[in-house]
Design an enzyme around this catalytic site. Structure first.
Site, PDB file in Angstrom:
ATOM      1  N   LYS A   1      43.685  27.005 104.156  1.00  0.00           N
ATOM      2  CA  LYS A   1      44.894  26.497 103.529  1.00  0.00           C
ATOM      3  C   LYS A   1      46.098  27.028 104.310  1.00  0.00           C
ATOM      4  O   LYS A   1      45.953  28.049 104.965  1.00  0.00           O
ATOM      5  CB  LYS A   1      44.949  26.898 102.068  1.00  0.00           C
ATOM      6  CG  LYS A   1      45.516  28.296 101.794  1.00  0.00           C
ATOM      7  CD  LYS A   1      45.853  28.477 100.339  1.00  0.00           C
ATOM      8  CE  LYS A   1      47.003  29.422 100.195  1.00  0.00           C
ATOM      9  NZ  LYS A   1      47.338  29.809  98.848  1.00  0.00           N
TER      10      LYS A   1
ATOM     11  N   ARG B   1      43.934  34.269 121.539  1.00  0.00           N
ATOM     12  CA  ARG B   1      44.703  34.305 122.780  1.00  0.00           C
ATOM     13  C   ARG B   1      44.663  35.666 123.475  1.00  0.00           C
ATOM     14  O   ARG B   1      44.807  35.738 124.688  1.00  0.00           O
ATOM     15  CB  ARG B   1      46.149  33.942 122.479  1.00  0.00           C
ATOM     16  CG  ARG B   1      46.405  32.463 122.718  1.00  0.00           C
ATOM     17  CD  ARG B   1      47.840  32.165 122.727  1.00  0.00           C
ATOM     18  NE  ARG B   1      48.511  32.793 121.581  1.00  0.00           N
ATOM     19  CZ  ARG B   1      49.718  32.466 121.159  1.00  0.00           C
ATOM     20  NH1 ARG B   1      50.388  31.542 121.806  1.00  0.00           N
ATOM     21  NH2 ARG B   1      50.277  33.059 120.131  1.00  0.00           N
TER      22      ARG B   1
ATOM     23  N   GLU C   1      50.012  37.084  89.687  1.00  0.00           N
ATOM     24  CA  GLU C   1      49.971  38.088  90.752  1.00  0.00           C
ATOM     25  C   GLU C   1      51.006  39.157  90.444  1.00  0.00           C
ATOM     26  O   GLU C   1      52.079  38.844  89.924  1.00  0.00           O
ATOM     27  CB  GLU C   1      50.311  37.453  92.096  1.00  0.00           C
ATOM     28  CG  GLU C   1      49.305  36.419  92.551  1.00  0.00           C
ATOM     29  CD  GLU C   1      49.719  35.810  93.883  1.00  0.00           C
ATOM     30  OE1 GLU C   1      49.192  36.240  94.905  1.00  0.00           O
ATOM     31  OE2 GLU C   1      50.597  34.932  93.869  1.00  0.00           O
TER      32      GLU C   1
ATOM     33  N   ASP D   1      51.983  26.592  97.025  1.00  0.00           N
ATOM     34  CA  ASP D   1      51.125  27.689  97.440  1.00  0.00           C
ATOM     35  C   ASP D   1      49.921  27.880  96.513  1.00  0.00           C
ATOM     36  O   ASP D   1      48.842  28.249  96.968  1.00  0.00           O
ATOM     37  CB  ASP D   1      51.969  28.982  97.473  1.00  0.00           C
ATOM     38  CG  ASP D   1      51.276  30.106  98.203  1.00  0.00           C
ATOM     39  OD1 ASP D   1      50.720  29.850  99.278  1.00  0.00           O
ATOM     40  OD2 ASP D   1      51.281  31.250  97.684  1.00  0.00           O
TER      41      ASP D   1
ATOM     42  N   LYS E   1      54.467  35.197  90.888  1.00  0.00           N
ATOM     43  CA  LYS E   1      54.431  36.491  91.581  1.00  0.00           C
ATOM     44  C   LYS E   1      55.228  37.513  90.793  1.00  0.00           C
ATOM     45  O   LYS E   1      56.060  37.155  89.967  1.00  0.00           O
ATOM     46  CB  LYS E   1      55.038  36.333  92.978  1.00  0.00           C
ATOM     47  CG  LYS E   1      54.191  35.464  93.877  1.00  0.00           C
ATOM     48  CD  LYS E   1      54.547  35.643  95.321  1.00  0.00           C
ATOM     49  CE  LYS E   1      53.594  34.897  96.220  1.00  0.00           C
ATOM     50  NZ  LYS E   1      52.244  35.488  96.242  1.00  0.00           N
TER      51      LYS E   1
ATOM     52  N   HIS F   1      44.817  25.893  94.141  1.00  0.00           N
ATOM     53  CA  HIS F   1      43.917  26.743  93.359  1.00  0.00           C
ATOM     54  C   HIS F   1      43.858  26.343  91.879  1.00  0.00           C
ATOM     55  O   HIS F   1      42.791  26.157  91.308  1.00  0.00           O
ATOM     56  CB  HIS F   1      44.341  28.207  93.459  1.00  0.00           C
ATOM     57  CG  HIS F   1      44.395  28.725  94.852  1.00  0.00           C
ATOM     58  ND1 HIS F   1      43.409  28.462  95.780  1.00  0.00           N
ATOM     59  CD2 HIS F   1      45.299  29.488  95.497  1.00  0.00           C
ATOM     60  CE1 HIS F   1      43.716  29.049  96.923  1.00  0.00           C
ATOM     61  NE2 HIS F   1      44.859  29.670  96.780  1.00  0.00           N
TER      62      HIS F   1
HETATM   63  P1  NAD Z   1      47.675  35.452 112.109  1.00  0.00           P
HETATM   64  O1  NAD Z   1      49.016  35.084 112.623  1.00  0.00           O
HETATM   65  O2  NAD Z   1      47.449  36.861 111.664  1.00  0.00           O
HETATM   66  O3  NAD Z   1      46.596  35.159 113.252  1.00  0.00           O
HETATM   67  C1  NAD Z   1      46.627  34.016 114.022  1.00  0.00           C
HETATM   68  C2  NAD Z   1      45.476  34.021 115.013  1.00  0.00           C
HETATM   69  O4  NAD Z   1      45.572  32.825 115.781  1.00  0.00           O
HETATM   70  C3  NAD Z   1      45.480  35.181 116.003  1.00  0.00           C
HETATM   71  O5  NAD Z   1      44.141  35.587 116.230  1.00  0.00           O
HETATM   72  C4  NAD Z   1      46.016  34.539 117.280  1.00  0.00           C
HETATM   73  O6  NAD Z   1      45.536  35.145 118.488  1.00  0.00           O
HETATM   74  C5  NAD Z   1      45.462  33.147 117.166  1.00  0.00           C
HETATM   75  N1  NAD Z   1      46.237  32.176 117.938  1.00  0.00           N
HETATM   76  C6  NAD Z   1      47.560  31.880 117.820  1.00  0.00           C
HETATM   77  N2  NAD Z   1      47.894  30.937 118.720  1.00  0.00           N
HETATM   78  C7  NAD Z   1      46.772  30.622 119.416  1.00  0.00           C
HETATM   79  C8  NAD Z   1      46.478  29.730 120.472  1.00  0.00           C
HETATM   80  N3  NAD Z   1      47.402  28.937 121.020  1.00  0.00           N
HETATM   81  N4  NAD Z   1      45.209  29.663 120.918  1.00  0.00           N
HETATM   82  C9  NAD Z   1      44.240  30.461 120.379  1.00  0.00           C
HETATM   83  N5  NAD Z   1      44.465  31.320 119.380  1.00  0.00           N
HETATM   84  C10 NAD Z   1      45.708  31.413 118.906  1.00  0.00           C
HETATM   85  O7  NAD Z   1      47.324  34.413 110.972  1.00  0.00           O
HETATM   86  P2  NAD Z   1      46.358  34.619 109.704  1.00  0.00           P
HETATM   87  O8  NAD Z   1      47.125  35.282 108.618  1.00  0.00           O
HETATM   88  O9  NAD Z   1      45.082  35.231 110.140  1.00  0.00           O
HETATM   89  O10 NAD Z   1      46.141  33.118 109.211  1.00  0.00           O
HETATM   90  C11 NAD Z   1      45.291  32.203 109.886  1.00  0.00           C
HETATM   91  C12 NAD Z   1      45.180  30.908 109.055  1.00  0.00           C
HETATM   92  O11 NAD Z   1      44.648  31.229 107.782  1.00  0.00           O
HETATM   93  C13 NAD Z   1      46.506  30.230 108.777  1.00  0.00           C
HETATM   94  O12 NAD Z   1      46.296  28.829 108.736  1.00  0.00           O
HETATM   95  C14 NAD Z   1      46.886  30.735 107.388  1.00  0.00           C
HETATM   96  O13 NAD Z   1      47.710  29.821 106.707  1.00  0.00           O
HETATM   97  C15 NAD Z   1      45.522  30.798 106.744  1.00  0.00           C
HETATM   98  N6  NAD Z   1      45.437  31.739 105.630  1.00  0.00           N
HETATM   99  C16 NAD Z   1      45.657  33.067 105.804  1.00  0.00           C
HETATM  100  C17 NAD Z   1      45.548  33.930 104.732  1.00  0.00           C
HETATM  101  C18 NAD Z   1      45.751  35.411 104.911  1.00  0.00           C
HETATM  102  O14 NAD Z   1      45.571  36.133 103.922  1.00  0.00           O
HETATM  103  N7  NAD Z   1      46.105  35.903 106.071  1.00  0.00           N
HETATM  104  C19 NAD Z   1      45.203  33.447 103.457  1.00  0.00           C
HETATM  105  C20 NAD Z   1      44.960  32.070 103.314  1.00  0.00           C
HETATM  106  C21 NAD Z   1      45.080  31.242 104.396  1.00  0.00           C
END
Ligand code: NAD
Length: 484
Positions: free
Chosen positions: A148, A51, A216, A235, A331, A240
Site C-alpha cells: 500500500k 540501489r 492508534e 491511509d 491517530k 484497512h
Molecule cells: P524506504 O524509503 O525505507 O525504502 C525504499 C527502498 O527502495 C530502499 O531499499 C531503496 O534502496 C529502494 N529504492 C529506491 N529507489 C530505487 C530504485 N530506483 N531502484 C531500486 N531500488 C530503489 O521505504 P519503505 O518504508 O520500506 O516503503 C516501501 C514501500 O512499502 C512503499 O511503497 C511504502 O508505501 C510501503 N509501505 C511501507 C510501510 C512501512 O512501515 N515502512 C508500511 C506500509 C507500506
C-alpha cells in the site's frame, strides 16, 4: 496444541527495496520467524535488491542487524540466524536503469516458486514490471507482491492496475493489506461460517449496529509531510477498515477460495450507500505540548487533512437494511486498540422489568492488542439481592483457550508472504475491489475538499472529537470504550 507448521515449496523471493524500512522491520524478520518455525525449506533463497552498492556479505550483515533489532532475543538463536543468513543474497539494482538485471536473472532458479516483492515507492512498480520481463526474470508462474498505498484515488489506482496488468495476469498480483493477515480477521470468517450459532443472527433482524475501530496512539511524528497528503480516509479507511467491513458484512461465499471470497467482499463495497456530510466527522489532534499538535507536525497551519475520521455507513441489501455500521480510525488516541464489535438488539421483552436495566449481547473481535474474541452475555449477578443482571464476556483469548502455542501465531506479514509462496490469493485484494473502494471514497474526499470543511479538533490521548460521540448519541447509542 500440536504444532501444524506445513512447509511451503522451495522458492526464490526477491525483495525490491530490500534495504528499506519495511523490509528491515517487517518482511525480513517475518521471513526469519517462518524459517525458525521450520516452515521454510532449507535452501529457500531471499534476494535483497536495492540501489545501495553492497555485496552479499554486506547485505547479510544488514539483515543480521535488522533481526537483532526486530526479532526478540528469545525468538532467535545463533544457529538459526546463521542458517537464515546462508539463504540471503543481494543484487545492486536500479529499477529505473539497466544495472544489475543480468546478475539477477542468472541468480534465479528455474524449478522453484519465484516471487518478487515490490517494497518500493509505487512510482517504481511500472519500471520494475517492465524490466522483470525485459530481462527474462518474470514468467507466467511468477508472483508479484505490491504494498500500500494502492493509488490515491480511482484514477491513479486504475493506472496502477493497468501498469501491472500490462505485464502480469491478475492471478499473479498479490496486493497486500496486512490487516487481512491477522489471525482474528481470519477467525471472523471461521466464527461466522464454521458455526451454526452466529450466522442465523447475523442480519438486520438481530443486529442493532456494528462498530469498527482502529485506534492508534502514535501521531504523524516525522512523517507529517507524507501523511498530510493522504489523511485518515486514504491511509486507513479506504483500505484497512473497508476490508474489515467487507469481511463482517459479506454473504457466505460458496467456498473458501480466493475469487469466491473476493466476489462477496466486492458486493459489499458496491452496496455501500453514498455518505452524506452529517454522517462524517473528521478531526485533527491538538496538544498543549509545543510542536505536538497535528498542524504543527505537518507544518501547515491551513491543512484540512484529517488525522481522525468517524463515519456512519449504510449497506443497501436485504441482510443489512437499516443497520448502521460505525467506523472510526485516528491517530494520537487514548490507546492502540482495534476491534470489530457486533452489537445485537435488545431482547424483545424483558421479563425482569425496567429495574434490571438494558442488556445486550455483543460479539467483539479484537485485532490488537491481545488478539481474541469476547461474546458478552447477560447473566444473573451472583449472590443475594434479587434478579440483578450483569453482562459478562465469554473470553475467547486464543492464548488462554489454546495454550502457549497460540501466542506464537505468525504475524500478518509472515502469514501473507507464505500465502504468496503457496499461491493463495484469498487474503489479498483483487484489482476490482481496490477500484470499487476508491470509487466510493473519491466523492467523499472531493466533497469536503470542495466545501473546504475544516476538521474538528480533539485532544491528544482522548477518544476523538466530541462530534464523533454525537454521531451515535443522537441515535441513542454510544461508542465502545477504547481500552489501553
Ligand atoms: P524506504 O524509503 O525505507 O525504502 C525504499 C527502498 O527502495 C530502499 O531499499 C531503496 O534502496 C529502494 N529504492 C529506491 N529507489 C530505487 C530504485 N530506483 N531502484 C531500486 N531500488 C530503489 O521505504 P519503505 O518504508 O520500506 O516503503 C516501501 C514501500 O512499502 C512503499 O511503497 C511504502 O508505501 C510501503 N509501505 C511501507 C510501510 C512501512 O512501515 N515502512 C508500511 C506500509 C507500506
Amino acid at each position: 496444541m500440536v504444532s501444524r507448521v506445513i512447509p511451503v515449496d522451495n522458492f526464490d523471493l526477491v525483495i525490491f527495496g530490500g534495504t528499506g524500512d519495511l523490509a528491515r522491520r517487517k518482511i525480513l524478520p517475518g521471513l526469519f520467524r517462518r524459517y525458525h518455525s521450520g516452515q521454510m525449506p532449507a535452501d529457500a533463497r531471499i534476494i535483497g535488491a536495492a540501489r545501495s552498492d553492497m555485496d552479499r556479505k554486506g547485505y547479510q550483515a544488514e539483515v543480521k542487524k535488522a533481526l537483532e533489532e526486530f526479532v526478540p532475543k528469545d525468538a532467535r538463536s545463533e544457529k538459526t540466524v546463521n542458517g537464515f543468513l546462508d539463504g540471503i543474497d543481494y543484487v545492486t539494482i536500479d529499477a529505473m536503469g539497466d544495472g544489475g538485471w543480468k546478475e539477477l536473472s542468472t541468480m534465479l532458479r528455474k524449478d522453484v516458486v519465484r516471487a518478487f516483492y515490490f517494497s518500493v515507492a509505487p512510482s517504481l512498480f511500472g519500471p520494475l514490471a517492465e524490466r522483470l520481463h525485459g530481462h527474462s526474470c518474470a514468467g507466467p508462474s511468477c508472483r508479484i507482491v505490491v504494498e500500500k498505498p494502492f493509488g490515491r484515488d480511482l484514477e491513479s489506482a486504475k493506472a496502477l492496475n493497468k501498469t501491472l496488468r500490462d505485464h502480469f495476469d491478475e492471478s499473479q498480483i498479490y496486493r497486500i493489506d496486512h490487516y487481512l493477515g491477522k489471525e482474528t480477521v481470519q477467525n471472523l470468517m471461521a466464527v461466522r461460517f464454521g458455526n451454526m450459532l452466529f450466522e442465523p443472527l447475523w442480519n438486520a433482524q438481530y443486529v442493532d449496529h456494528v462498530q469498527i475501530t482502529v485506534a492508534e496512539s502514535v501521531g504523524v511524528d516525522g512523517r507529517g509531510a507524507y501523511y498530510d497528503k493522504s489523511g485518515a480516509m486514504r491511509d486507513m479507511m479506504q483500505n484497512h477498515l473497508m476490508q474489515l467491513l467487507c469481511l463482517t458484512a459479506m454473504e457466505p461465499p460458496s467456498r473458501f477460495d480466493p475469487d469466491a471470497v473476493r466476489d462477496e467482499k466486492l458486493k459489499v463495497i458496491r452496496a455501500l450507500e453514498p455518505v452524506t456530510p452529517e454522517h462524517i466527522v473528521r478531526g485533527q489532534y491538538v496538544s498543549p505540548e509545543a510542536g505536538a499538535s497535528y498542524l504543527e507536525q505537518v507544518e501547515d497551519p491551513e491543512s484540512i487533512t484529517e488525522s481522525y475520521i468517524a463515519m456512519e455507513l449504510a449497506i443497501s441489501n436485504w441482510r443489512w437494511a437499516g443497520v448502521p455500521f460505525y467506523l472510526r480510525t485516528g491517530k494520537r488516541l487514548k490507546a492502540r486498540y482495534s476491534e470489530i464489535a457486533v452489537v445485537f438488539k435488545d431482547a424483545p421483552h424483558s421479563i425482569f422489568g425496567q429495574a434490571a436495566g438494558r442488556h445486550r449481547n455483543v460479539l467483539t473481535i479484537r485485532l490488537q492488542p491481545n488478539e481474541g474474541m469476547d461474546l458478552f452475555v447477560t447473566i444473573k449477578e451472583p449472590g443475594p439481592g434479587g434478579m440483578r443482571l450483569v453482562d459478562v464476556p465469554l473470553d475467547m483469548t486464543f492464548a488462554d483457550a489454546l495454550g502457549p502455542e497460540a501466542e506464537d501465531v505468525p504475524d500478518a506479514y509472515e502469514r501473507l508472504i507464505m500465502d504468496v509462496i503457496r499461491g493463495n490469493q484469498t487474503l489479498f485484494m483483487r484489482g476490482d475491489e481496490v477500484e470499487a473502494a476508491w470509487a466510493w471514497t473519491d466523492p467523499l474526499i472531493e466533497g469536503w475538499t470542495e466545501r473546504g470543511d475544516r476538521p474538528y479538533t480533539y485532544d491528544s490521548g482522548s477518544t476523538g472529537p466530541e462530534e464523533a460521540a454525537m454521531l451515535l448519541h443522537k441515535e441513542g447509542r454510544r461508542w465502545r470504550e477504547i481500552r489501553p
